[in-house]
Design an enzyme around this catalytic site. Structure first.
Site, short mmCIF file in Angstrom:
data_model
loop_
_atom_site.label_atom_id
_atom_site.label_comp_id
_atom_site.label_asym_id
_atom_site.label_seq_id
_atom_site.Cartn_x
_atom_site.Cartn_y
_atom_site.Cartn_z
N TYR A 58 54.29 -54.04 31.53
CA TYR A 58 53.26 -53.45 30.67
C TYR A 58 54.11 -52.60 29.50
CZ TYR A 58 49.57 -54.25 34.46
OH TYR A 58 48.75 -54.56 35.16
N GLY A 208 34.77 -55.32 33.96
CA GLY A 208 35.01 -56.42 33.25
C GLY A 208 35.74 -56.32 31.79
N1 NAP Z 1 46.89 -57.73 38.79
C1 NAP Z 1 46.57 -58.29 37.78
O1 NAP Z 1 46.81 -59.25 37.70
C2 NAP Z 1 45.80 -57.47 36.80
C3 NAP Z 1 45.21 -57.84 35.62
C4 NAP Z 1 44.80 -57.25 34.91
C5 NAP Z 1 44.83 -55.40 34.87
N2 NAP Z 1 45.28 -55.16 36.32
C6 NAP Z 1 45.27 -53.78 36.51
O2 NAP Z 1 43.81 -53.51 36.52
C7 NAP Z 1 43.52 -52.41 35.52
C8 NAP Z 1 42.18 -52.30 35.26
O3 NAP Z 1 42.08 -53.49 34.41
P1 NAP Z 1 41.50 -53.84 33.01
O4 NAP Z 1 41.88 -52.62 31.95
O5 NAP Z 1 41.83 -55.14 32.60
O6 NAP Z 1 39.91 -53.77 33.09
P2 NAP Z 1 38.72 -52.89 33.30
O7 NAP Z 1 38.92 -51.69 34.16
O8 NAP Z 1 37.66 -53.73 33.66
O9 NAP Z 1 38.27 -52.39 31.98
C9 NAP Z 1 38.95 -51.55 31.28
C10 NAP Z 1 38.32 -51.38 30.04
O10 NAP Z 1 37.13 -50.59 29.94
C11 NAP Z 1 36.87 -49.48 29.14
N3 NAP Z 1 36.24 -48.38 29.97
C12 NAP Z 1 36.62 -47.74 31.22
N4 NAP Z 1 35.53 -46.87 31.47
C13 NAP Z 1 34.73 -46.81 30.18
C14 NAP Z 1 33.71 -46.00 30.00
N5 NAP Z 1 33.28 -45.17 30.81
N6 NAP Z 1 32.99 -46.39 28.82
C15 NAP Z 1 33.32 -47.45 28.14
N7 NAP Z 1 34.41 -48.07 28.31
C16 NAP Z 1 35.07 -47.74 29.38
C17 NAP Z 1 38.40 -48.93 28.87
O11 NAP Z 1 38.48 -48.10 27.90
P3 NAP Z 1 39.57 -47.14 27.49
O12 NAP Z 1 40.96 -47.90 27.63
O13 NAP Z 1 39.44 -46.97 26.09
O14 NAP Z 1 39.63 -45.99 28.09
C18 NAP Z 1 39.06 -50.41 29.00
O15 NAP Z 1 39.04 -50.93 27.72
C19 NAP Z 1 44.74 -52.29 34.59
O16 NAP Z 1 45.04 -51.10 34.03
C20 NAP Z 1 45.97 -52.86 35.37
O17 NAP Z 1 46.41 -51.86 36.07
C21 NAP Z 1 45.76 -56.24 37.38
#
Ligand code: NAP
Length: 328
Positions: A58, A208
């Site tokens: 990252y 999502g």
């Molecule tokens: N193992 C794997 O293959 C894999 C793949 C992808 C991700 N991950 C891990 O999982 C974590 C989460 O994944 P992700 O970030 O892709 O997906 P997510 O948690 O579904 O979505 C995060 C997004 O939602 C927004 N968000 C969160 N709370 C919100 C709220 N209350 N109101 C409006 N928007 C909100 C965040 O905005 P802001 O950023 O502006 O707060 C960000 O853009 C990553 O950080 C990573 O550590 C693992």
């Protein structure tokens, strides 16, 4: 803070983890300044979230350096889960993956330095390389556990066969995989397998990538990186937003936000599941943590189950060029 145990004999972690990916460039550009990223991690620790999720790729080390700065002087409050193996060029291009045993140990040595810690709590290959037997990758992590450099073995986006093979070499503490109201493919075979083996499930993509927050609209700019993901393309997004509007209505009736309802649903799926939520601004932490206070009745759960049955949100999980990176 509600705590959960990861896996049969794993660590106690907060019922919600912090995903740090978007604080650095990876799947899309970084969405916050370093100061905001550090403040978000510290707000999470202040609120009792002890579970931090990062990857050495990252931002090509940037994310680990950020986590390292944020936990300085409070290492004992943080449980750090690190993914490794994805290769990137200096300009960020994805170059493939390397999970051979010597690479595993090399990646770990650098991560320990960047994080500024003596031991990594959970260490996991970001993906499994079909050309490297999983036994070899996991065997190298087992060596690191014996040396005291890693505490627990994790896996990420692994399918049933690889989970079983890895678990024979060393007990797997947690599987990190996508799971949300919009992405329920694991319920068929992967979730029953980890339950049978006593492995914890760390759910990512719980909101999502923002789709389930109610903040995404059809006007999402053409240059928003999420447009590359099928759920957000021009064909699927309008249909998916119709489903999200049903979630918004249910959240309104329950007096909570759409995001809180999406997180609460994942939490309700079992004590062995810990949702990671990606956040990169400090004010999100308190708002999203209120998901812990949302109580879902049997009627709510049935409603959500019907509305968000498998396939209700359309579009593959990953863009075609990265499809091979997703477990099935
Ligand atoms: N193992 C794997 O293959 C894999 C793949 C992808 C991700 N991950 C891990 O999982 C974590 C989460 O994944 P992700 O970030 O892709 O997906 P997510 O948690 O579904 O979505 C995060 C997004 O939602 C927004 N968000 C969160 N709370 C919100 C709220 N209350 N109101 C409006 N928007 C909100 C965040 O905005 P802001 O950023 O502006 O707060 C960000 O853009 C990553 O950080 C990573 O550590 C693992």
């Amino acid at each position: 803070m509600e705590m959960r145990t990861l896996g049969k004999n794993g660590p106690r972690v907060s019922a919600m983890g912090l995903g740090c990916m978007r604080m650095s460039s990876f799947a899309g550009p970084k969405t916050s300044t370093d100061e905001e990223g550090i403040a978000t991690i510290q707000a999470a620790l202040d609120s009792g979230i002890n579970f931090l999720n990062t990857g050495d790729f990252y931002g090509m080390g940037h994310n680990e350096l950020l986590v390292g700065k944020a936990i300085k002087g409070r290492r004992d409050q943080a449980l750090i889960s690190v993914k490794f193996g994805a290769l990137r060029s200096p300009s960020g291009q994805m170059l493939g993956i390397d999970v051979r045993p010597n690479a595993v140990k090399n990646f770990a040595a650098y991560s320990l330095q960047r994080l500024g810690v003596d031991v990594i709590d959970i260490y996991q290959p970001a993906r499994i390389d079909p050309n490297v037997p999983i036994e070899e990758t996991v065997g190298a992590i087992a060596d690191l556990i014996k040396e005291g450099k890693v505490r627990y073995l994790g896996l990420s986006e692994a399918g049933v066969e690889n989970i079983r093979r890895a678990h024979k070499v060393h007990p797997v503490t947690a599987l990190e995989i996508e799971y949300s109201l919009g992405t329920r493919f694991i319920e068929d075979a992967i979730l029953p397998t980890v339950r049978e083996l006593g492995i914890g499930l760390v759910a990512y993509g719980v909101v999502g990538q923002g789709l389930l927050t109610g903040s995404v609209t059809n006007d999402i700019p053409a240059n928003d990186f999420r447009r590359q993901f099928p759920k957000f393309d021009q064909e699927n997004l309008p249909k998916n937003l119709e489903k999200v509007s049903l979630l918004e209505r249910m959240a309104h009736d329950k007096n909570c936000t759409t995001t809180q309802l999406a997180i609460a649903w994942v939490m309700s799926r079992g004590e062995d599941i810990v949702p990671l939520v990606g956040m990169s601004r400090p004010e999100r932490v308190a708002e999203n943590l209120r998901a812990c206070d949302v109580t879902l009745t049997k009627e709510d759960l049935d409603d959500l189950d019907r509305t968000f049955a498998l396939g209700a949100i359309t579009g593959d999980r990953y863009p075609a060029q990265f499809k091979h990176l997703a477990a099935e």
